[in-house]
Design a protein around this motif. Structure first.
Motif, PDB file in Angstrom:
ATOM      1  N   GLY A  82       0.822  -1.203   0.000  1.00 57.04           N
ATOM      2  CA  GLY A  82       0.000   0.000   0.000  1.00 57.04           C
ATOM      3  C   GLY A  82       0.852   1.248   0.000  1.00 57.04           C
ATOM      4  N   GLU A  83       0.401   2.273  -0.716  1.00 60.75           N
ATOM      5  CA  GLU A  83       1.179   3.515  -0.799  1.00 60.75           C
ATOM      6  C   GLU A  83       1.222   4.259   0.526  1.00 60.75           C
ATOM      7  OE1 GLU A  83      -2.977   4.604  -2.290  1.00 60.75           O
ATOM      8  OE2 GLU A  83      -1.613   2.887  -2.371  1.00 60.75           O
ATOM      9  N   ASN A  84       0.351   3.861   1.468  1.00 56.04           N
ATOM     10  CA  ASN A  84       0.376   4.451   2.802  1.00 56.04           C
ATOM     11  C   ASN A  84       1.429   3.798   3.698  1.00 56.04           C
ATOM     12  OD1 ASN A  84      -0.818   1.970   3.116  1.00 56.04           O
ATOM     13  ND2 ASN A  84      -2.456   2.685   4.464  1.00 56.04           N
ATOM     14  N   GLY A  85       2.196   2.893   3.127  1.00 54.99           N
ATOM     15  CA  GLY A  85       3.240   2.211   3.888  1.00 54.99           C
ATOM     16  C   GLY A  85       2.849   0.835   4.371  1.00 54.99           C
ATOM     17  N   ALA A  86       1.704   0.336   3.946  1.00 58.98           N
ATOM     18  CA  ALA A  86       1.259  -0.985   4.381  1.00 58.98           C
ATOM     19  C   ALA A  86       2.178  -2.076   3.831  1.00 58.98           C
ATOM     20  CB  ALA A  86      -0.175  -1.241   3.916  1.00 58.98           C
ATOM     21  N   VAL A  87       2.483  -3.040   4.686  1.00 62.40           N
ATOM     22  CA  VAL A  87       3.251  -4.230   4.295  1.00 62.40           C
ATOM     23  C   VAL A  87       2.488  -5.453   4.773  1.00 62.40           C
ATOM     24  CG1 VAL A  87       5.475  -3.028   4.352  1.00 62.40           C
ATOM     25  CG2 VAL A  87       4.631  -4.147   6.422  1.00 62.40           C
ATOM     26  N   ASP A  88       2.926  -6.626   4.324  1.00 60.64           N
ATOM     27  CA  ASP A  88       2.172  -7.824   4.680  1.00 60.64           C
ATOM     28  C   ASP A  88       2.683  -8.543   5.918  1.00 60.64           C
ATOM     29  OD1 ASP A  88       4.438  -8.924   3.571  1.00 60.64           O
ATOM     30  OD2 ASP A  88       3.408 -10.031   1.988  1.00 60.64           O
ATOM     31  N   LEU A  89       3.602  -7.918   6.662  1.00 65.50           N
ATOM     32  CA  LEU A  89       3.945  -8.391   8.003  1.00 65.50           C
ATOM     33  C   LEU A  89       3.290  -7.447   9.002  1.00 65.50           C
ATOM     34  CD1 LEU A  89       5.374 -10.191  10.043  1.00 65.50           C
ATOM     35  CD2 LEU A  89       7.402  -8.732   9.804  1.00 65.50           C
ATOM     36  N   THR A  90       2.371  -7.966   9.783  1.00 67.78           N
ATOM     37  CA  THR A  90       1.658  -7.171  10.771  1.00 67.78           C
ATOM     38  C   THR A  90       2.134  -7.549  12.176  1.00 67.78           C
ATOM     39  OG1 THR A  90      -0.135  -8.803  10.861  1.00 67.78           O
ATOM     40  CG2 THR A  90      -0.361  -6.980   9.274  1.00 67.78           C
ATOM     41  N   PRO A  91       1.887  -6.685  13.161  1.00 69.32           N
ATOM     42  CA  PRO A  91       2.366  -6.959  14.527  1.00 69.32           C
ATOM     43  C   PRO A  91       1.934  -8.304  15.094  1.00 69.32           C
ATOM     44  CG  PRO A  91       1.701  -4.671  14.351  1.00 69.32           C
ATOM     45  CD  PRO A  91       1.312  -5.318  13.047  1.00 69.32           C
ATOM     46  N   LYS A  92       0.838  -8.847  14.615  1.00 67.47           N
ATOM     47  CA  LYS A  92       0.361 -10.139  15.100  1.00 67.47           C
ATOM     48  C   LYS A  92       1.419 -11.229  14.962  1.00 67.47           C
ATOM     49  CE  LYS A  92      -3.326 -13.539  14.256  1.00 67.47           C
ATOM     50  NZ  LYS A  92      -4.543 -13.846  13.453  1.00 67.47           N
ATOM     51  N   TYR A  93       2.314 -11.091  13.969  1.00 71.31           N
ATOM     52  CA  TYR A  93       3.303 -12.137  13.684  1.00 71.31           C
ATOM     53  C   TYR A  93       4.735 -11.709  14.031  1.00 71.31           C
ATOM     54  CZ  TYR A  93      -0.638 -14.210  11.292  1.00 71.31           C
ATOM     55  OH  TYR A  93      -1.872 -14.739  11.017  1.00 71.31           O
ATOM     56  N   TYR A  94       4.895 -10.574  14.664  1.00 69.27           N
ATOM     57  CA  TYR A  94       6.239 -10.082  14.967  1.00 69.27           C
ATOM     58  C   TYR A  94       7.050 -11.061  15.819  1.00 69.27           C
ATOM     59  CZ  TYR A  94       5.507  -5.242  13.272  1.00 69.27           C
ATOM     60  OH  TYR A  94       5.301  -4.120  12.509  1.00 69.27           O
ATOM     61  N   ASP A  95       6.396 -11.739  16.753  1.00 67.61           N
ATOM     62  CA  ASP A  95       7.144 -12.577  17.697  1.00 67.61           C
ATOM     63  C   ASP A  95       7.902 -13.714  17.024  1.00 67.61           C
ATOM     64  OD1 ASP A  95       6.383 -11.040  19.837  1.00 67.61           O
ATOM     65  OD2 ASP A  95       4.804 -12.398  20.535  1.00 67.61           O
ATOM     66  N   TYR A  96       7.467 -14.113  15.853  1.00 73.15           N
ATOM     67  CA  TYR A  96       8.161 -15.207  15.159  1.00 73.15           C
ATOM     68  C   TYR A  96       9.505 -14.763  14.583  1.00 73.15           C
ATOM     69  CZ  TYR A  96       3.980 -18.173  15.233  1.00 73.15           C
ATOM     70  OH  TYR A  96       2.921 -18.940  15.621  1.00 73.15           O
ATOM     71  N   PHE A  97       9.651 -13.481  14.303  1.00 72.29           N
ATOM     72  CA  PHE A  97      10.750 -13.020  13.462  1.00 72.29           C
ATOM     73  C   PHE A  97      11.830 -12.266  14.237  1.00 72.29           C
ATOM     74  CE2 PHE A  97       7.092 -13.419  10.601  1.00 72.29           C
ATOM     75  CZ  PHE A  97       7.640 -14.220   9.612  1.00 72.29           C
ATOM     76  N   ASP A  98      13.061 -12.342  13.679  1.00 74.67           N
ATOM     77  CA  ASP A  98      14.215 -11.646  14.243  1.00 74.67           C
ATOM     78  C   ASP A  98      14.624 -10.435  13.422  1.00 74.67           C
ATOM     79  OD1 ASP A  98      14.691 -13.766  16.231  1.00 74.67           O
ATOM     80  OD2 ASP A  98      15.353 -14.960  14.514  1.00 74.67           O
TER      81      ASP A  98
END
Length: 257
Positions: A82-98
């Motif tokens: 999205g041009e508003n800065g949207a990406v397909d990683l949302t905070p709901k899944y942050y804990d999985y990633f480093d």
């Protein structure tokens, strides 16, 4: 110049050919300290990560760390949707990633209307009109990258200006302000020398990545080495060489949350 880490590598979990352990073993063989497994984001219909497989990936990264002695980070090359800065990683899944990488890819599931602002005009210009990119499109792309950096704790912007044309100096200024690195991608030619000189006017820092889709290419940076023969980027502006490792914005964000 010796590469310390490679944060942009793919596996069978998206568009790559090897397992997580395969990438880790090659990284160890090549003397890297850290490696990132950064498969394509969820909104890529053909090659995107599957959310239900994240626990298995997390476990495989942890086991690869134990078995190889190098740090194996679970990352994602999130899609800008999205041009508003949207990406397909949302905070709901942050804990999985480093580690959190983000870039623009052509065939992804954009937010409604964004395809007509980003995909269609960029695809047309990249295919038919590279020598005459409209300033209006450059402005729209630049706004998109700036919003991504401002609105998400992104560590690295991947292959900036590959098929999507922005004002790299403006993006670099904002990246510097927010602690986001600009990638020097060794799989794709995505900057002109002139664009690199423009970014060097800012305080932005860079990360060199292989964008490996097969294990044998992990740590492969010959394309960037040729670029550095032409453009003198000071070594203190590259965060993952000669024993150095970057300060990850995403990690700091999660620690403060």
């Amino acid at each position: 110049m010796i590469l310390s880490s490679d944060y942009h590598t793919h596996t069978v979990y998206s568009h790559g050919k090897g397992q997580i352990i395969d990438n880790a073993l090659v990284a160890k063989e090549k003397g890297l300290i850290e490696i990132g497994i950064s498969d394509h984001g969820f909104s890529h219909p053909a090659f995107g990560l599957t959310k239900r497989k994240l626990p298995k990936m997390r476990l495989e990264c942890d086991n690869a760390t134990k078995n190889t002695g190098i740090k194996v980070l679970l990352g994602i090359e999130s899609n800008i949707i999205g041009e508003n800065g949207a990406v397909d990683l949302t905070p709901k899944y942050y804990d999985y990633f480093d580690i959190f990488l983000a870039g623009i890819h052509k065939f992804v599931l954009y937010k409604f209307g964004t395809a007509f602002k980003l995909f269609v005009p960029n695809f047309f210009c990249d295919t038919f009109n590279k020598k005459n990119i409209p300033q209006s499109l450059i402005k729209e792309n630049t706004k998109t990258f700036v919003n991504v950096i401002k609105n998400n704790p992104v560590d690295v912007i991947t292959h900036l200006n590959f098929g999507c044309f922005a004002d790299v100096e403006e993006v670099a200024k904002v990246a510097s302000d927010y602690g986001t690195y600009i990638e020097l991608n060794s799989k794709k030619t995505h900057f002109t020398d002139q664009e690199l000189y423009k970014m060097l006017k800012t305080d932005v820092k860079f990360i060199i990545d292989s964008d490996a889709h097969t294990p044998d290419r992990v740590g492969e940076i010959s394309l960037v080495e040729k670029l550095l023969d032409r453009v003198d980027i000071p070594k203190d502006r590259i965060a993952n060489i000669d024993g150095k490792l970057p300060t990850l914005r995403f990690k700091s964000f999660k620690e403060k949350a």
